[in-house]
Enzyme design. Structure first.
Site, PDB file in Angstrom:
ATOM      1  NE  ARG A 181      -3.779   0.510   1.983  1.00 43.15           N
ATOM      2  CZ  ARG A 181      -4.945   0.355   2.625  1.00 43.15           C
ATOM      3  NH1 ARG A 181      -5.128   0.927   3.805  1.00 43.15           N
ATOM      4  NH2 ARG A 181      -5.905  -0.356   2.090  1.00 43.15           N
ATOM      5  NE  ARG A 212      -9.890  -5.523   0.516  1.00 45.15           N
ATOM      6  CZ  ARG A 212      -9.173  -4.591   1.149  1.00 45.15           C
ATOM      7  NH1 ARG A 212      -9.779  -3.672   1.863  1.00 45.15           N
ATOM      8  NH2 ARG A 212      -7.857  -4.544   1.034  1.00 45.15           N
ATOM      9  CD  GLN A 263     -12.886  -2.420  -0.547  1.00 47.65           C
ATOM     10  OE1 GLN A 263     -12.092  -2.284   0.350  1.00 47.65           O
ATOM     11  NE2 GLN A 263     -14.035  -3.067  -0.391  1.00 47.65           N
ATOM     12  CB  CYS A 294     -13.987   0.597   0.353  1.00 48.06           C
ATOM     13  SG  CYS A 294     -13.465   2.312   0.553  1.00 48.06           S
ATOM     14  CG  ASP A 339     -13.835   5.897  -0.583  1.00 43.18           C
ATOM     15  OD1 ASP A 339     -13.791   5.617   0.640  1.00 43.18           O
ATOM     16  OD2 ASP A 339     -12.806   5.972  -1.293  1.00 43.18           O
ATOM     17  CG  HIS A 376      -8.409  -0.160  -2.543  1.00 47.10           C
ATOM     18  ND1 HIS A 376      -7.580  -1.237  -2.288  1.00 47.10           N
ATOM     19  CD2 HIS A 376      -9.039   0.102  -1.371  1.00 47.10           C
ATOM     20  CE1 HIS A 376      -7.706  -1.595  -1.026  1.00 47.10           C
ATOM     21  NE2 HIS A 376      -8.589  -0.809  -0.450  1.00 47.10           N
TER      22      HIS A 376
HETATM   23  N1  NVA Z   1     -10.291   6.387  -0.913  1.00 52.06           N
HETATM   24  C1  NVA Z   1      -9.889   5.894   0.373  1.00 52.06           C
HETATM   25  C2  NVA Z   1     -10.048   4.396   0.445  1.00 52.06           C
HETATM   26  C3  NVA Z   1      -9.773   3.795   1.800  1.00 52.06           C
HETATM   27  C4  NVA Z   1      -9.818   2.289   1.832  1.00 52.06           C
HETATM   28  C5  NVA Z   1      -8.466   6.311   0.666  1.00 52.06           C
HETATM   29  O1  NVA Z   1      -7.620   6.219  -0.211  1.00 52.06           O
HETATM   30  O2  NVA Z   1      -8.208   6.750   1.790  1.00 52.06           O
END
Ligand code: NVA
Length: 316
Positions: A103, A301, A133, A273, A233, A130
């Site tokens: 990540r 997930r 997800q 998510c 989101d 992502h």
């Molecule tokens: N768009 C959010 C997703 C978190 C799983 C982020 O990048 O923080």
């Protein structure tokens, strides 16, 4: 020798491959220890340059269930790209682990890791995508809306509306993953927060081949009209915390509340998510309401990531 494959963006999987991975995820959900591609145990490095809960838990549990050892590498200590270059880290890890899960921030970082690792690299969230997800969400939509298509695009005939920050990783992931699955994908987002034009063009190109559709609109109601799945989101993604105040007003018309949800199909499911901010991008009534499938989505997930790891490690 077969080439090493990676999962860096949703469209790294072809239409048939995406369906195969989702089928495998359903099989692993029904029979949790059916695949042991990491027996040994072989290690998988899991690295976080940004905060995490679901991703750390689901990869740790999933890698263990696949017979492997989940090796958490602290991104704050490793400081990849600062203490040493991404290629040097990739070469060191690639000699010792079966796969790398990362990540991080820019997509170019994970692309560089993949280029030099010699083992599969999985995107556990970047600024752009992502994709893990994305797989979990397709799985969740399939489970709640009649299952996977037996052949061809995995979710042909289904539709998804994403409302809110159209420029973030989740919006981009829905565009690519949804188009790949043959879905009618709509993004409702304010000016200044629309998806990257290059990613929209790519999604349109994919949709042209899968029978899917892509719509970008400024109207949340138009986006949601009659859809099978409604998603949103956070308005403030990781890395944008200093913009929290300026990001409030433009997104207010895109809040997922009961009025907006009333425009979707009567049986529509709601996904998020997580982490969710009740009263901001989604109301508590909707998030905790009868149409919400967010806890299935969070569980998925695990199954989706076990499937993509198994697929990457065992394909020939
Ligand atoms: N768009 C959010 C997703 C978190 C799983 C982020 O990048 O923080």
């Amino acid at each position: 020798m077969s080439t090493v494959r990676h999962f860096l963006a949703d469209d790294d999987l072809s239409t048939d491959e995406q369906r195969e991975v989702l089928e495998l995820a359903l099989r692993l959900k029904a029979d949790r220890f059916a695949e042991r591609p990491l027996a040994g145990p072989r290690s998988v490095a899991i690295i976080f340059d940004k905060p995490t809960l679901r991703t750390q838990v689901s990869f740790t549990a999933g890698i263990s269930e696949l017979g492997g050892y989940p090796m958490l590498v602290d991104g704050g200590l490793a400081r990849i790209g600062v203490r040493e270059s991404v290629p040097d880290v990739a070469r060191v890890l690639g000699r010792q682990v079966a796969a790398i899960v990362w990540r991080t921030y820019e997509q170019s970082r994970i692309e560089e890791m993949a280029e030099h690792a010699g083992v599969p690299v999985v995107n556990a969230l970047t600024d752009d995508y992502h994709p893990c997800q994305g797989l979990a969400d397709l799985l969740t939509i399939a489970e709640h809306t009649g299952g996977l298509a037996p052949s061809g695009p995995a979710l042909a005939g289904r539709s998804l509306a994403y409302v809110g920050d159209g420029a973030n990783n989740m919006a981009h992931t829905y565009l690519l993953a949804g188009a790949r699955a043959g879905m009618d994908v709509r993004v409702g987002a304010p000016d200044g927060y629309r998806p990257a034009p290059g990613i929209v063009a790519r999604a349109e190109e994919i949709a042209a081949g899968t029978g899917g559709r892509v719509t970008i609109t400024g109207s949340a109601q138009e986006a949601v009209q009659g859809v099978t799945a409604v998603v949103t989101d956070t308005w403030v993604s990781m890395g944008h915390e200093e913009q929290a105040a300026e990001r409030e007003t433009p997104f207010l018309p895109y809040r997922l509340d009961a009025d907006l949800l009333a425009h979707a199909a009567p049986e529509a499911v709601v996904l998020h998510c997580l982490p969710a901010y009740r009263g901001k991008e989604i109301t508590a009534e909707v998030l905790d309401g009868p149409r919400s499938v967010v806890w299935d989505e969070a569980e998925n997930r695990l199954h989706a990531q076990k499937a993509i790891l198994t697929w990457l490690l065992t394909r020939r």
